[in-house]
Scaffold this motif. Structure first.
Motif, short mmCIF file in Angstrom:
data_model
loop_
_atom_site.label_atom_id
_atom_site.label_comp_id
_atom_site.label_asym_id
_atom_site.label_seq_id
_atom_site.Cartn_x
_atom_site.Cartn_y
_atom_site.Cartn_z
N SER A 414 14.89 2.59 3.59
CA SER A 414 13.64 2.88 2.90
C SER A 414 12.71 1.68 2.79
O SER A 414 11.51 1.85 2.57
N VAL A 415 13.23 0.47 2.95
CA VAL A 415 12.36 -0.71 2.85
C VAL A 415 11.70 -1.05 4.18
O VAL A 415 10.91 -1.98 4.25
N PHE A 416 12.02 -0.27 5.23
CA PHE A 416 11.46 -0.56 6.55
C PHE A 416 10.30 0.37 6.89
O PHE A 416 10.17 0.84 8.01
N SER A 417 9.46 0.64 5.91
CA SER A 417 8.27 1.46 6.14
C SER A 417 7.42 0.86 7.26
O SER A 417 7.24 -0.37 7.33
N ARG A 418 6.90 1.72 8.12
CA ARG A 418 6.02 1.29 9.21
C ARG A 418 4.72 2.05 9.11
O ARG A 418 4.71 3.26 8.86
N SER A 419 3.61 1.38 9.29
CA SER A 419 2.32 2.06 9.30
C SER A 419 2.17 2.78 10.64
O SER A 419 2.28 2.18 11.70
N THR A 420 1.92 4.09 10.58
CA THR A 420 1.85 4.90 11.79
C THR A 420 0.59 5.75 11.79
O THR A 420 -0.14 5.83 10.80
N GLU A 421 0.36 6.39 12.93
CA GLU A 421 -0.70 7.38 13.09
C GLU A 421 -2.05 6.83 12.63
O GLU A 421 -2.69 7.34 11.72
N CYS A 422 -2.45 5.73 13.29
CA CYS A 422 -3.76 5.10 13.03
C CYS A 422 -3.93 4.74 11.55
O CYS A 422 -5.02 4.86 10.98
N HIS A 423 -2.85 4.31 10.92
CA HIS A 423 -2.83 3.87 9.52
C HIS A 423 -3.15 4.99 8.53
O HIS A 423 -3.43 4.72 7.37
N ASN A 424 -3.09 6.25 8.98
CA ASN A 424 -3.15 7.35 8.01
C ASN A 424 -1.81 7.42 7.27
O ASN A 424 -1.77 7.41 6.04
N GLN A 425 -0.72 7.42 8.03
CA GLN A 425 0.62 7.38 7.43
C GLN A 425 1.02 5.90 7.31
O GLN A 425 1.87 5.41 8.04
N ASP A 426 0.37 5.20 6.38
CA ASP A 426 0.55 3.75 6.33
C ASP A 426 1.69 3.32 5.41
O ASP A 426 2.06 2.15 5.38
N LYS A 427 2.25 4.23 4.64
CA LYS A 427 3.43 3.96 3.81
C LYS A 427 4.34 5.18 3.92
O LYS A 427 4.00 6.26 3.43
N VAL A 428 5.47 5.02 4.58
CA VAL A 428 6.33 6.16 4.86
C VAL A 428 7.74 5.91 4.28
O VAL A 428 8.12 4.78 4.00
N SER A 429 8.51 6.98 4.13
CA SER A 429 9.75 6.90 3.34
C SER A 429 10.97 6.49 4.14
O SER A 429 11.92 5.94 3.59
N MET A 430 11.02 6.81 5.41
CA MET A 430 12.22 6.62 6.25
C MET A 430 13.42 7.41 5.70
O MET A 430 14.57 7.06 5.93
N GLY A 431 13.12 8.50 4.99
CA GLY A 431 14.18 9.27 4.35
C GLY A 431 15.17 9.89 5.31
O GLY A 431 16.37 9.96 5.01
N THR A 432 14.71 10.33 6.47
CA THR A 432 15.62 10.97 7.42
C THR A 432 16.53 9.94 8.06
O THR A 432 17.71 10.22 8.32
N ILE A 433 16.02 8.76 8.31
CA ILE A 433 16.87 7.68 8.83
C ILE A 433 17.91 7.30 7.78
O ILE A 433 19.09 7.10 8.10
N SER A 434 17.50 7.22 6.52
CA SER A 434 18.46 6.93 5.45
C SER A 434 19.56 7.97 5.41
O SER A 434 20.75 7.64 5.26
N ALA A 435 19.18 9.24 5.53
CA ALA A 435 20.17 10.32 5.46
C ALA A 435 21.11 10.27 6.65
O ALA A 435 22.33 10.48 6.50
#
Length: 518
Positions: A414-435
């Motif tokens: 969860s601490v490895f958030s990456r800004s994606t999609e032209c900085h619209n999704q600029d804070k993401v959860s990484m929840g599926t990777i965690s799971a």
């Protein structure tokens, strides 16, 4: 395992909140999915879809319906192209890679998405909900790649495979084989959907994959917690340890509820109300003496993680949400999977500590310097064959490898958030990777437990031969005798991989009832 289902043999969507156990039962085909027949529920679903239709007729601006998605929200969609937009959404998200989710995981995903959309705030039609229900009923499982989600805007890429299958595209697993979705839908009499304007977004823009995996992870973690406790009891007996480390008064002095519950289970397994046998060894090493403190962290964390997972499971988590009562369109960020990410990062840490605990217990039991009179590597070979037999030497190496890998995976995703999609999704959860990480840690820990079941079977028998074994509690004794029927004593060296795989499978099936519902 007896589960508290919503109805006899069925899990009903739309009547009441779901529990983790409901999702697990659906994932294992032990319960059937049933969409509520309640008229009020069905009317609410219809009102939301009808409201969207009216706004669309009146040329209202609706994100993801008359606009592009994400960073493209400023792009207005001509009315003659609006109907095609959902098709394009799931089409361009067809870029997942990695392994495919297994059948249990896929059923759990379908259940989680149906639970969310059944909240009646996503503007979808009753036909879409019925389509998801029928995929579960007939076990038509979309082939969903595990990798490609950053956990906001939800699980877009993996859920695109669910949307595509409902429309008769891509591939499914059905009747034991991989086949085109259109062929399987025709076989079960389900007409491919023509998605309504918001329905592609409603299916994809949510947390169903991470939540589904979290439900399965929680269930397996709860069983691992119980297995680690029973194995600790076995290992105390095998090492001729001091059962009074789990004294009730002692644990009342540091009263974490879960930790105290683990100590009580150990007292029950060890009959530790008897007088101390070993006056010379006042204190066992930490992996035995402090086992309730390690396992108790998991036991205390599980209720909190359940609350996070079940709240997410029973939430409307796409965007925008539709309030059919006030006739409002609400734009927000409920697709963000932060609670699941936190739960999975925390759970994998706690479970990896169980692997480490059991690895240390095994290291004591195979070493003649620490096992208090047992043979080296717990070899049961007769003396005239001892020179060429190696007992559990290699198994201890494998346990160390599995434990090390589990510990390595505890880095929080969860601490490895990456800004994606032209900085619209600029804070993401990484929840599926965690799971996914959590499930891998659980799998590795189950392998450690499989090895420790062989260790317990071996060590207790050798302690009996030495004449030093104390009395079991009834349930622990019954499990040990059952284990002896399943796993022969290792006297001559033999390959153990087949037995280890079977022990892992028995854990997944939860064949041993551990501590009931204390």
């Amino acid at each position: 395992m007896t589960l508290p289902l919503n109805d006899a043999g069925a899990v009903r969507f739309g009547d009441a909140p779901l529990r983790i156990e409901d999702v697990v039962a659906l994932s294992q085909r032990r319960s059937a999915a049933v969409l509520s027949e309640d008229p009020e529920f069905r009317a609410r679903i219809t009102r939301g879809a009808d409201f969207l239709d009216r706004v669309l007729r009146e040329d209202g601006v609706i994100y993801g319906v008359t606009t592009g998605y994400g960073d493209s929200c400023t792009v207005n969609i001509p009315m003659d192209l609006v109907a095609e937009l959902p098709h394009h959404l799931y089409t361009y998200h067809g870029c997942g890679l990695g392994r495919f989710l297994d059948p249990q995981e896929t059923r759990a995903v379908l259940a989680a998405r149906l639970a969310s959309l059944s909240r009646g705030m996503s503007g979808v039609s009753l036909g879409l909900l019925q389509g998801l229900e029928q995929l579960l009923v007939h076990d038509v499982l979309p082939m969903i790649p595990a990798e490609g989600s950053v956990g906001a805007s939800g699980d877009l890429t993996p859920l695109s495979y669910v949307a595509a299958v409902l429309c008769g595209e891509r591939e499914v697993l059905h009747a034991g084989r991989r086949r085109p979705a259109a062929e399987a839908l025709a076989e079960i009499g389900l007409t491919p959907l023509q998605l309504r304007p918001k329905e592609g977004l409603a299916i994809m823009n949510g947390t169903a994959v991470m939540t589904a995996l979290a439900c399965l992870a929680w269930d397996r973690a709860d069983y691992l917690c119980r297995m680690a406790t029973r194995l600790t009891a076995f290992n105390v007996l095998a090492s001729d340890g001091n059962a009074h480390h789990f004294d009730e008064v002692l644990f009342a002095a540091k009263p974490h509820p879960g930790q105290s519950r683990i100590a009580a289970r150990l007292r029950h397994d060890l009959h530790s109300d008897r007088p101390p046998r070993n006056e010379q060894r006042l204190q066992d090493r930490y992996s035995l003496r402090c086992a309730p403190h390690v396992i108790g962290v998991v036991e205390d964390a599980l209720p909190f993680f359940r609350q996070l997972i079940e709240t997410e499971l029973n939430s409307a988590n796409d965007n925008p949400l539709i309030d059919p009562e006030r006739e409002q369109i609400l734009h927000g960020g409920h697709f963000y999977g932060g609670h699941i990410a936190f739960a999975m990062d925390g759970l994998k840490n706690a479970i990896a500590n169980l692997a480490d605990l059991l690895d240390r217990q095994m290291a004591l039991l195979v070493d003649t310097r620490f096992n208090h009179g047992l043979p080296s590597n717990l070899s049961a070979a007769p003396s005239h064959r001892a020179a060429i037999n190696h007992g559990l030497k290699a198994l201890q190496i494998s346990v160390s490898a599995w434990t090390a890998e589990a510990l390595k995976l505890t880095m929080p995703a969860s601490v490895f958030s990456r800004s994606t999609e032209c900085h619209n999704q600029d804070k993401v959860s990484m929840g599926t990777i965690s799971a996914r990480d959590c499930l891998r840690v659980i799998e590795l820990t189950e392998q450690v437990v499989a090895a420790l079941l062989i260790v317990a079977r071996q060590g207790i028998e050798l302690r009996r031969r030495a004449g030093g074994l104390a009395v079991f509690g009834d349930e622990a004794a019954a499990m040990y005798e059952d284990l002896c029927q399943r796993i022969p004593l290792v006297q001559e060296d033999r390959a153990l991989d087949g037995e280890l795989r079977q022990l892992c499978e028995w854990q997944r099936e939860q064949v041993w009832d551990l501590y009931g519902h204390d």
